[in-house]
Design a protein around this motif. Structure first.
Motif, PDB file in Angstrom:
ATOM      1  N   PRO A   1      51.458 -27.779 -15.584  1.00 56.60           N
ATOM      2  CA  PRO A   1      51.305 -27.613 -14.140  1.00 56.60           C
ATOM      3  C   PRO A   1      50.445 -28.716 -13.528  1.00 56.60           C
ATOM      4  O   PRO A   1      49.452 -29.140 -14.124  1.00 56.60           O
ATOM      5  N   GLY A   2      50.828 -29.152 -12.335  1.00 59.15           N
ATOM      6  CA  GLY A   2      50.060 -30.167 -11.630  1.00 59.15           C
ATOM      7  C   GLY A   2      50.291 -31.518 -12.260  1.00 59.15           C
ATOM      8  O   GLY A   2      49.946 -31.732 -13.419  1.00 59.15           O
ATOM      9  N   GLY A   3      50.863 -32.431 -11.516  1.00 60.05           N
ATOM     10  CA  GLY A   3      51.154 -33.739 -12.092  1.00 60.05           C
ATOM     11  C   GLY A   3      51.672 -34.676 -11.026  1.00 60.05           C
ATOM     12  O   GLY A   3      51.710 -34.353  -9.832  1.00 60.05           O
ATOM     13  N   LEU A   4      52.084 -35.854 -11.459  1.00 61.31           N
ATOM     14  CA  LEU A   4      52.596 -36.850 -10.524  1.00 61.31           C
ATOM     15  C   LEU A   4      53.854 -36.343  -9.826  1.00 61.31           C
ATOM     16  O   LEU A   4      54.663 -35.628 -10.428  1.00 61.31           O
ATOM     17  N   SER A   5      54.020 -36.735  -8.591  1.00 59.50           N
ATOM     18  CA  SER A   5      55.300 -36.542  -7.917  1.00 59.50           C
ATOM     19  C   SER A   5      56.203 -37.718  -8.279  1.00 59.50           C
ATOM     20  O   SER A   5      55.741 -38.744  -8.796  1.00 59.50           O
ATOM     21  N   MET A   6      57.492 -37.573  -8.016  1.00 55.43           N
ATOM     22  CA  MET A   6      58.385 -38.707  -8.248  1.00 55.43           C
ATOM     23  C   MET A   6      57.989 -39.895  -7.380  1.00 55.43           C
ATOM     24  O   MET A   6      58.066 -41.042  -7.807  1.00 55.43           O
ATOM     25  N   ARG A   7      57.549 -39.613  -6.161  1.00 52.44           N
ATOM     26  CA  ARG A   7      57.122 -40.708  -5.288  1.00 52.44           C
ATOM     27  C   ARG A   7      55.916 -41.436  -5.868  1.00 52.44           C
ATOM     28  O   ARG A   7      55.851 -42.666  -5.858  1.00 52.44           O
ATOM     29  N   ASP A   8      54.944 -40.667  -6.398  1.00 47.58           N
ATOM     30  CA  ASP A   8      53.803 -41.298  -7.068  1.00 47.58           C
ATOM     31  C   ASP A   8      54.285 -42.229  -8.173  1.00 47.58           C
ATOM     32  O   ASP A   8      53.867 -43.387  -8.269  1.00 47.58           O
ATOM     33  N   ALA A   9      55.165 -41.709  -9.025  1.00 46.45           N
ATOM     34  CA  ALA A   9      55.628 -42.480 -10.177  1.00 46.45           C
ATOM     35  C   ALA A   9      56.356 -43.744  -9.744  1.00 46.45           C
ATOM     36  O   ALA A   9      56.117 -44.833 -10.284  1.00 46.45           O
ATOM     37  N   GLN A  10      57.254 -43.614  -8.771  1.00 43.71           N
ATOM     38  CA  GLN A  10      57.985 -44.785  -8.302  1.00 43.71           C
ATOM     39  C   GLN A  10      57.049 -45.846  -7.746  1.00 43.71           C
ATOM     40  O   GLN A  10      57.170 -47.040  -8.069  1.00 43.71           O
ATOM     41  N   MET A  11      56.094 -45.443  -6.926  1.00 47.16           N
ATOM     42  CA  MET A  11      55.212 -46.409  -6.279  1.00 47.16           C
ATOM     43  C   MET A  11      54.253 -47.066  -7.272  1.00 47.16           C
ATOM     44  O   MET A  11      53.941 -48.251  -7.160  1.00 47.16           O
ATOM     45  N   ILE A  12      53.778 -46.294  -8.260  1.00 47.01           N
ATOM     46  CA  ILE A  12      52.886 -46.899  -9.260  1.00 47.01           C
ATOM     47  C   ILE A  12      53.658 -47.925 -10.080  1.00 47.01           C
ATOM     48  O   ILE A  12      53.177 -49.049 -10.303  1.00 47.01           O
ATOM     49  N   ILE A  13      54.863 -47.567 -10.528  1.00 53.51           N
ATOM     50  CA  ILE A  13      55.650 -48.518 -11.320  1.00 53.51           C
ATOM     51  C   ILE A  13      55.976 -49.759 -10.506  1.00 53.51           C
ATOM     52  O   ILE A  13      55.870 -50.888 -11.001  1.00 53.51           O
TER      53      ILE A  13
END
Length: 321
Positions: free
Chosen positions: A255-267
């Motif tokens: 539970p609780g983690g990166l959103s897809m948007r977080d992941a895309q923007m970090i990469i």
């Protein structure tokens, strides 16, 4: 096979639902023609309470039909920068860890010997170890490790090779440089309170999800760029780093983690760095009848492919000079 024939099928000419599925509708290559990046499935479950990741590559291929040629942030298409093809699945031996590890290493070694690199789809996260070993870099790689779990256990049930030990094996065997290694998104309940000590002892940077929430995306990207620098780096993405809302189909959701948007923007924040290979792991289609997890995995694999293609293209241009 000509270089132009390695282009993906144009979905405005041939509908997305037609033809056998390959990663991003690239050619299925079997004849040894020249290529720069091999897209590979590594369909192996090492050990999991909720198995099924061996089916991950097939479903990610299917969902990657929806990926278009260009990233939404602009820039060159990876398919214009490099010769990219789907080389099928790495041969594995069901339920035999030792022989499967050896088979994966040998298969990746053959690809690396041709001068190419890889973007892989697992399989569970244990496949990252033999893939990196097979790439055979003369120097230890940096690594960016997206995961809800530290993956530094000494063993599991007496076995040194599985989805919870990969970082420790990579450090012990000198395949990655711990001083250029970052784990992002670690969280969830823990087997023991010393499970993050190995990061501190070896100098690996750990950004827990709690820290990520405090510092935000921009600072997270800065820290990772500072740690890995411009030397060759591998990017591995365990889908369970995402909040389970985005990855119900995985073996160890937290539970609780990166959103897809977080992941895309970090990469995307790693553009310009020397990301030489990568993978996405821990997608278990039997646990997600909607295929949403596989769709997110396909999008993340494309983000990684964009980075790798950029690094390969720059390396080729530099060598040409």
């Amino acid at each position: 096979m000509s270089e132009s024939s390695l282009d993906p099928i144009d979905s405005l000419v041939s509908p997305r639902f037609s033809d056998p599925a390959t990663f991003f509708r690239t050619p299925w290559l079997r004849d040894g023609s020249a290529f720069d990046i091999a897209l590979l499935g590594v369909p192996f479950d090492f050990s999991s309470n909720r198995a099924g990741t061996r089916h991950g590559p097939a479903e990610v291929r299917e969902m990657s039909r929806l990926i278009r040629r260009f990233n939404s942030d602009g820039g060159a298409s990876p398919f214009d920068q490099c010769r990219i093809a789907d080389l099928g699945d790495v041969p594995v031996i069901p339920v035999d860890i030792t022989r499967s590890v050896a088979s994966i290493v040998k298969h990746i070694e053959r690809i690396a010997a041709s001068g190419a690199t890889t973007v892989c789809v697992g399989g569970d996260h244990g496949v990252t170890y033999p893939v990196i070993k097979g790439l055979g870099w003369k120097q230890p790689l940096g690594i960016v490790h997206f995961d809800a779990h530290p993956d530094t256990y000494p063993d599991a049930w007496g076995d040194r090779y599985n989805h919870g030990t990969l970082l420790r094996r990579l450090v012990e065997e000198g395949l990655i440089d711990p001083k250029r290694s970052v784990s992002v998104g670690i969280r969830g309940t823990r087997f023991c309170l010393d499970d993050r000590d190995y990061h501190r002892e070896t100098g690996m940077r750990l950004i827990s999800y709690d820290e990520f929430e405090e510092i935000g995306r921009a600072r997270t990207i800065e820290i990772i760029r500072e740690v890995i620098g411009n030397e060759p780096t591998y990017l591995t993405f365990d889908i369970d780093v995402l909040d389970p809302a985005y990855c119900v189909g995985t073996g160890a959701p937290e539970p609780g983690g990166l959103s897809m948007r977080d992941a895309q923007m970090i990469i995307r924040g790693f553009r310009g760095l020397n990301i030489v290979a990568g993978d996405v792991c821990e997608i278990s289609p039997p646990l997600d009848i909607t295929n949403h997890t596989a769709l997110n995995g396909a999008n993340l694999a494309f983000e990684i492919l964009c980075l790798v293609a950029d690094a390969v293209a720059k390396g080729k241009a530099k060598a040409g000079n």
